[in-house]
Design an enzyme around this catalytic site. Sequence first.
Site, PDB file in Angstrom:
ATOM      1  N   LYS A  49      39.185  58.389  41.505  1.00  0.00           N
ATOM      2  CA  LYS A  49      38.222  57.440  42.029  1.00  0.00           C
ATOM      3  C   LYS A  49      36.982  57.402  41.124  1.00  0.00           C
ATOM      4  O   LYS A  49      36.599  58.416  40.549  1.00  0.00           O
ATOM      5  CB  LYS A  49      37.792  57.844  43.448  1.00  0.00           C
ATOM      6  CG  LYS A  49      38.879  57.692  44.493  1.00  0.00           C
ATOM      7  CD  LYS A  49      38.366  58.110  45.855  1.00  0.00           C
ATOM      8  CE  LYS A  49      39.468  58.001  46.895  1.00  0.00           C
ATOM      9  NZ  LYS A  49      39.865  56.622  47.167  1.00  0.00           N
ATOM     10  N   ARG A  86      49.893  55.865  52.179  1.00  0.00           N
ATOM     11  CA  ARG A  86      51.151  55.225  52.583  1.00  0.00           C
ATOM     12  C   ARG A  86      52.357  56.093  52.242  1.00  0.00           C
ATOM     13  O   ARG A  86      53.405  55.982  52.872  1.00  0.00           O
ATOM     14  CB  ARG A  86      51.254  53.842  51.921  1.00  0.00           C
ATOM     15  CG  ARG A  86      51.327  53.835  50.409  1.00  0.00           C
ATOM     16  CD  ARG A  86      50.968  52.481  49.814  1.00  0.00           C
ATOM     17  NE  ARG A  86      49.543  52.205  49.954  1.00  0.00           N
ATOM     18  CZ  ARG A  86      48.961  51.065  49.554  1.00  0.00           C
ATOM     19  NH1 ARG A  86      49.692  50.114  48.999  1.00  0.00           N
ATOM     20  NH2 ARG A  86      47.671  50.887  49.715  1.00  0.00           N
TER      21      ARG A  86
END
Length: 511
Positions: free
Chosen positions: A285, A359
């Site tokens: 990130k 996910r």
Amino acid sequence: MTALTLSTAGAATLRADALVVGVAKGPKGPLVAAGAEAVDKAYDGKLAGVLEALGASGAEGEITKLPAPAGLKVPVVLAVGLGSVPEKDESFDEEVLRRAAGAAARALHGSKKAGFALPLEDASAVTAVAEGALLGAYAFTAYQGGEKKAGNGKDSGPKQPLAEVTLLGAKPRDKEHKAASERAAVVATEVNVARDLVNTPPNDLTPEAFAAVASAAAKENGIKVQVLDEKALVKGGYGGIMGVGKGSENLPRLVKLTYTHPKAEKTLAFVGKGITYDSGGISLKPAGHNETMKCDMAGAAAVFASVVAAAKLGLRVNVTGWLALAENMPSGSATKPGDVLRMYSGKTVEVLNTDAEGRLVLGDALTKASEDNPDAIVDVATLTGAMVLALGDRTFGIMANDDAFRTSIHEIAEEVGESSWPMPLPAELRKTMDSPTADIANMGVRMGGGLVAGLFLQEFVGEGITWAHLDIAGPAFHEGAPHGYTPKGGTGSAVRTLVRLAERTATGDLG
């Protein structure tokens, strides 16, 4: 946890640190709300005028403190705004009462006891005011106050939450009022447990530590627990969870919590994303996006708290909670963009971005949850920034493979005061996750990314099973100033919705 009591005592006779009254926004100025008649009488019927002179308007959440007159046995009266006066024959909205009670409780941090003389027309209002006060009284202080003041040896920590809330006008011997307050206490307690977990620093809340917390609570509440460690995950073929967590020294866990009721006719499965810290992995990130990533396990916290609440309430429904726990870190052993993972279902996934990790852990947990063939599965996750862009910081998105179920969850969320919005699963977006190497990629087009993530999850739900996905990325962690009963930091988003869903399922009133 703040104590909650019901009392039919008059406001004029209550001994406490403060009395909370409601003030509404009338056409010609502030109006004192029902429940505060005795307080208004102590001001010779001029409380509204005094408040107006102090600048109060009755706007929602507005706080005005004033010294109590001689006729009261409290030193302070706290007036909280309820917004516009309801239409004729209507009551104040439950969420308005919940927020007002929360704002008042926050303003009374450091106090030992406060009486709440807000409008309590029925048991639903009792629930709303009790929940709001208990949620507003929350504070996360576990890591503060370690130093001592020089010279006197007293702790120099922050003010503690309001210690006791007394609901005036709520009848302790009334079965409906008593049940409403007891339910509110259970739900608020578990919401605050979820908040604590979200707020706990990631160096202390590792996957193993989270699993230990869940195991201890399960044993205390008669809930069966099973924890799969990294060895069991490898042996079982959980490629999604292991693929995300293998780059960290703190290895993954998959926790199963099972609450059963002997007379239950339905079974719900709740699945929570539990990334205890999300660095993004190899797809690191950018600066400014890491500081709050301890909150990426908020979905698992909500699932855990909801199962415990169902057990405490003794709901006539079976509820299974799945906590998919991992820490997403970059290292020599971490999954790389371009790697292919074989999921628990056998489906292969090309990992194009290691920061789309939620996910992957959910995919394995959804497949596992499907093996029990529950009547419905609901997964909860801080899944995508795209959902925040779409719906903002206070609203979660709902996707489902059944429109009626999606509508029911939306209605339930609004009923309990959690802002949500139904979202579609456009079939054409599925093609954007096609991979030349694997069965599916973990990324698709950028536009509509929250919907793409939902379509990915749908691939791992068992055939014929009703399923919904709650993307709580926006409301799970509040970075701004506190408001209503919402604190800064972890909010406990989705707990109240899941508990109400379990209640509705238990009574057959799902719609």
